[in-house]
Design a protein around this motif. Sequence first.
Motif, PDB file in Angstrom:
ATOM      1  N   LYS A   2       8.463  51.384 -18.377  1.00  0.00           N
ATOM      2  CA  LYS A   2       8.471  51.192 -16.931  1.00  0.00           C
ATOM      3  C   LYS A   2       9.822  50.648 -16.491  1.00  0.00           C
ATOM      4  CE  LYS A   2       4.721  50.155 -15.027  1.00  0.00           C
ATOM      5  NZ  LYS A   2       3.636  50.019 -14.082  1.00  0.00           N
ATOM      6  N   GLU A  21       9.256  54.896  -0.910  1.00  0.00           N
ATOM      7  CA  GLU A  21       8.320  56.015  -1.070  1.00  0.00           C
ATOM      8  C   GLU A  21       9.015  57.240  -1.648  1.00  0.00           C
ATOM      9  OE1 GLU A  21       6.601  56.562   2.801  1.00  0.00           O
ATOM     10  OE2 GLU A  21       5.346  54.766   2.619  1.00  0.00           O
ATOM     11  N   VAL A  24      10.322  56.472  -5.444  1.00  0.00           N
ATOM     12  CA  VAL A  24       9.224  56.404  -6.405  1.00  0.00           C
ATOM     13  C   VAL A  24       8.651  57.799  -6.660  1.00  0.00           C
ATOM     14  CG1 VAL A  24       6.882  55.520  -6.789  1.00  0.00           C
ATOM     15  CG2 VAL A  24       8.677  53.988  -5.957  1.00  0.00           C
ATOM     16  N   GLU A  25       8.474  58.575  -5.602  1.00  0.00           N
ATOM     17  CA  GLU A  25       7.968  59.941  -5.745  1.00  0.00           C
ATOM     18  C   GLU A  25       8.914  60.790  -6.602  1.00  0.00           C
ATOM     19  OE1 GLU A  25       5.378  63.148  -5.156  1.00  0.00           O
ATOM     20  OE2 GLU A  25       5.076  61.109  -4.443  1.00  0.00           O
ATOM     21  N   HIS A  26      10.204  60.689  -6.337  1.00  0.00           N
ATOM     22  CA  HIS A  26      11.200  61.458  -7.091  1.00  0.00           C
ATOM     23  C   HIS A  26      11.216  61.025  -8.565  1.00  0.00           C
ATOM     24  CE1 HIS A  26      14.607  64.218  -7.053  1.00  0.00           C
ATOM     25  NE2 HIS A  26      15.261  63.367  -7.824  1.00  0.00           N
ATOM     26  N   CYS A  27      11.112  59.741  -8.794  1.00  0.00           N
ATOM     27  CA  CYS A  27      11.089  59.235 -10.174  1.00  0.00           C
ATOM     28  C   CYS A  27       9.850  59.734 -10.917  1.00  0.00           C
ATOM     29  CB  CYS A  27      11.149  57.712 -10.183  1.00  0.00           C
ATOM     30  SG  CYS A  27      12.765  57.049  -9.743  1.00  0.00           S
ATOM     31  N   LYS A  28       8.701  59.681 -10.276  1.00  0.00           N
ATOM     32  CA  LYS A  28       7.474  60.175 -10.895  1.00  0.00           C
ATOM     33  C   LYS A  28       7.610  61.645 -11.267  1.00  0.00           C
ATOM     34  CE  LYS A  28       4.069  57.050  -8.902  1.00  0.00           C
ATOM     35  NZ  LYS A  28       2.912  56.911  -8.010  1.00  0.00           N
ATOM     36  N   TYR A  29       8.197  62.431 -10.368  1.00  0.00           N
ATOM     37  CA  TYR A  29       8.405  63.857 -10.614  1.00  0.00           C
ATOM     38  C   TYR A  29       9.257  64.073 -11.868  1.00  0.00           C
ATOM     39  CZ  TYR A  29       9.899  68.674  -9.928  1.00  0.00           C
ATOM     40  OH  TYR A  29      10.166  70.005 -10.109  1.00  0.00           O
ATOM     41  N   HIS A  30      10.173  63.133 -12.123  1.00  0.00           N
ATOM     42  CA  HIS A  30      11.057  63.228 -13.279  1.00  0.00           C
ATOM     43  C   HIS A  30      10.551  62.414 -14.477  1.00  0.00           C
ATOM     44  CE1 HIS A  30      14.271  65.662 -11.586  1.00  0.00           C
ATOM     45  NE2 HIS A  30      13.986  65.071 -10.429  1.00  0.00           N
ATOM     46  N   GLY A  31       9.295  62.001 -14.443  1.00  0.00           N
ATOM     47  CA  GLY A  31       8.681  61.331 -15.576  1.00  0.00           C
ATOM     48  C   GLY A  31       9.057  59.876 -15.766  1.00  0.00           C
ATOM     49  N   ASP A  33       8.247  56.058 -14.881  1.00  0.00           N
ATOM     50  CA  ASP A  33       7.240  55.138 -14.365  1.00  0.00           C
ATOM     51  C   ASP A  33       7.960  53.964 -13.704  1.00  0.00           C
ATOM     52  OD1 ASP A  33       4.788  53.948 -13.850  1.00  0.00           O
ATOM     53  OD2 ASP A  33       4.596  53.116 -15.867  1.00  0.00           O
ATOM     54  N   VAL A  34       7.653  53.697 -12.452  1.00  0.00           N
ATOM     55  CA  VAL A  34       8.385  52.692 -11.683  1.00  0.00           C
ATOM     56  C   VAL A  34       7.463  51.582 -11.192  1.00  0.00           C
ATOM     57  CG1 VAL A  34       9.683  52.315  -9.547  1.00  0.00           C
ATOM     58  CG2 VAL A  34      10.125  54.352 -10.911  1.00  0.00           C
TER      59      VAL A  34
END
Length: 93
Positions: A2, A21, A24-31, A33-34
């Motif tokens: 994380k 928002e 975090v969304e962009h990070c999730k898309y790139h795997g 965890d934030v």
Amino acid sequence: MKKHIVFACSSGIATSTVVAEKVVEHCKYHGIDVAYQQVIIGELPSLDNSVDLFVVTSQVETKLNTPLVNALPIVTGFGEEELLDKIVKLLKC
């Protein structure tokens, strides 16, 4: 693993919420965890060296050790994708 991001603006609520928002969304898309928190700019020195990245929407006058990016491109929409990709690269290091 994380990654911890602090989003900061003048009030700790307004622009940092919009930016958080999207990041975090962009990070999730790139795997990635934030975990994140939103603060006012004045709180950054007390958080220095305790998180992976500062993402700010206001001017920071204090010299900090934690990597810092200005998120104005996310607020304006001009250069947003480039900045989001830069954030992903910083967090993958």
